[in-house]
Motif scaffolding. Structure first.
Motif, short mmCIF file in Angstrom:
data_model
loop_
_atom_site.label_atom_id
_atom_site.label_comp_id
_atom_site.label_asym_id
_atom_site.label_seq_id
_atom_site.Cartn_x
_atom_site.Cartn_y
_atom_site.Cartn_z
N LEU A 1 0.83 -1.20 0.00
CA LEU A 1 0.00 0.00 0.00
C LEU A 1 0.87 1.26 0.00
N ALA A 2 1.94 1.24 0.80
CA ALA A 2 2.87 2.37 0.78
C ALA A 2 3.48 2.52 -0.60
N LEU B 1 2.25 1.62 -3.53
CA LEU B 1 1.30 2.14 -4.51
C LEU B 1 1.15 3.66 -4.37
N THR B 2 1.10 4.12 -3.11
CA THR B 2 1.01 5.57 -2.88
C THR B 2 2.23 6.28 -3.46
N LEU B 3 3.42 5.75 -3.15
CA LEU B 3 4.66 6.36 -3.65
C LEU B 3 4.72 6.29 -5.17
N VAL C 1 2.21 6.48 -7.26
CA VAL C 1 1.37 7.57 -7.80
C VAL C 1 2.11 8.91 -7.69
N LEU C 2 2.67 9.18 -6.49
CA LEU C 2 3.41 10.44 -6.28
C LEU C 2 4.55 10.56 -7.29
N SER D 1 10.18 10.50 -3.56
CA SER D 1 9.20 9.42 -3.50
C SER D 1 9.71 8.21 -4.29
N THR E 1 10.89 0.53 -0.61
CA THR E 1 9.69 -0.20 -0.23
C THR E 1 9.58 -1.51 -1.00
#
Lengths: 217, 210
Positions: free
Chosen positions: A66-67, A69-71, A73-74, A188, A195
């Motif tokens: 989840l971390a 996927l967020t990174l 996108v950023l 990121s 990650t």
């Protein structure tokens, strides 16, 4: 000496019905027996890792995914690097780095780089998400098996960490030519590399395949 | 694979399954767990396929090193650079750590891959039993290290994407970068098609015969 022999004897009695497994490296046959938390099993012939029992493997991998996927996108939204020279300014996004070869008349290379730094890493993150959720919630596993198989095949072709080295080389090369602006995506991106490396290290493929194989059908 | 037990091991997921006693012509086996294709040792075309990919890579290695990979233009002046002249310019500018990275990733690693894979193939074809553990380790290192050669291609992508200031400063990509990327991709495929278990299997099969 005595205790080891005794342990071997018990093990051989207990594991008569246990499933046979083979070392992925050398093909040596073993019998599967569950491990205590935190322990690893190695091949008795070549010493290669057979399987591990990590505490909270699924939850850690889920958190990292989840971390990640967020990174991801950023990293794709914000600029990676910028360059200022004599009043003019150029910005580079992750996608822009892939498409640079397209503008130069090398669409094949552009396609290869898009696969290396965008498609395959995204595919890996999404697959991890599906696989972990499938095992956690005992879903039917045919989709997860399909995805995990191809993720393992594509693994060497996702090259985020190699690209990271490329970014560092480019930064040093450009450093004394012009004013370099390090964009938000740079950080990121570094986080994303860490990650995904952590998720790969924590994930035990043997345990995943075993869990998916049980839920199948 | 563990042929002697009439068991087949899937290369992708490691699942063991019983080999069928007889296969019809053109019949294909699949792993019961993950669905990847399974091959018997005598069906394997791994050595031939790997040779084909290696030879293609060796041929492309020549234009990759002699054609320019990119051109840097500053104020209208500049010239195309090959991999070697690029490394040389970095050394001239005193950036020897960078020169070392580029030299290792772009020149040493591809050459080493061509040589080690050829060596492994020849040793498999000669049914060698010489230092199997070490040859296995050599294979693993070759397989792992190959992708890092792409770093030069990524650097070119970043530079051409970023340095586009018209006459003031411009970086263009050249044909050499395409051949170089092709060498990296082909050697990666070659490392993948080489079935490393052949390093063990040959010796095992001979043990059974004698």
């Amino acid at each position: 000496m005595q205790t080891i022999l005794y342990a071997d004897l018990i093990a051989s009695f207990m594991s008569v019905s246990a499933e046979p497994i083979a070392c992925q490296e050398c093909g040596q046959l073993h019998r599967y027996s569950p491990l205590a938390l935190g322990k690893t099993a190695n091949c008795r012939r070549c010493g290669a890792l057979l399987y591990r029992n990590r505490p909270d493997m699924l939850d850690s991998v889920l958190a990292l995914t989840l971390a990640g996927l967020t990174l991801f996108v950023l990293t794709n939204v914000f600029p990676l690097l910028g360059l200022r020279a004599q009043g003019a300014e150029q910005e580079l996004h992750l996608l822009g780095a892939s498409l640079a070869f397209w503008d130069q008349g090398y669409p094949l290379l552009a396609g290869l780089i898009i696969l290396n730094i965008i498609i395959f890493p995204l595919f890996e993150l999404l697959t991890l998400l599906v696989v972990v959720l499938t095992i956690r919630y005992h879903w039917r596993s045919s989709t997860a098996i399909f995805l995990f198989r191809w993720m393992r095949e594509f693994k060497p072709w996702g090259m985020l960490e190699v690209f990271m080295l490329g970014v560092l080389v480019a930064v040093v090369k450009l450093g004394d030519l012009a004013t370099l602006i390090v964009g938000a995506a740079f950080w990121s991106f570094a986080g994303l590399v860490l990650t995904m490396a952590a998720a790969t290290t924590l994930l035990d493929p043997f345990s995943v395949w075993r869990a998916l194989g049980k839920n199948n059908g | 694979m563990a042929e002697n037990e009439a068991l087949l091991q899937c290369r992708v997921c490691g699942c063991l399954s019983h080999a069928p006693t007889q296969l019809k012509r053109f019949e294909v086996m699949h792993c019961p767990r993950c669905g990847a294709r399974l091959k018997l040792a005598q069906q394997s075309t791994s050595v031939e396929e790997t040779w084909a990919l290696l030879i293609a890579a060796a041929i492309l290695y020549i234009p990759a090193n002699f054609l320019p990979i990119m051109s840097v233009y500053m104020l209208g002046a500049g010239q195309p650079d090959t991999i070697i002249t690029g490394v040389y310019h970095l050394l001239e500018a005193g950036q020897w750590p960078l020169a070392l990275i580029v030299f290792v990733a772009s020149i040493v690693v591809p050459l080493l891959k061509l040589f080690t894979l050829s060596f492994l193939l020849i040793s498999i074809q000669r049914r060698s039993r010489w230092r199997q553990h070490d040859r296995m380790r050599l294979y693993r290192i070759t397989e792992y290290v190959g992708r890092w050669s792409m770093v030069d291609v990524f650097v070119i992508a970043i530079l051409t994407g970023l340095v586009q200031f018209g006459n003031l400063a411009r970086v263009d990509a050249n044909l050499g970068s395409l051949s170089f990327a092709a060498v990296v991709v082909l050697t990666m495929f070659a490392a993948r098609t080489l079935d490393e278990h052949l390093i063990w299997d040959v010796a095992q099969q001979e043990e059974e015969l004698t």
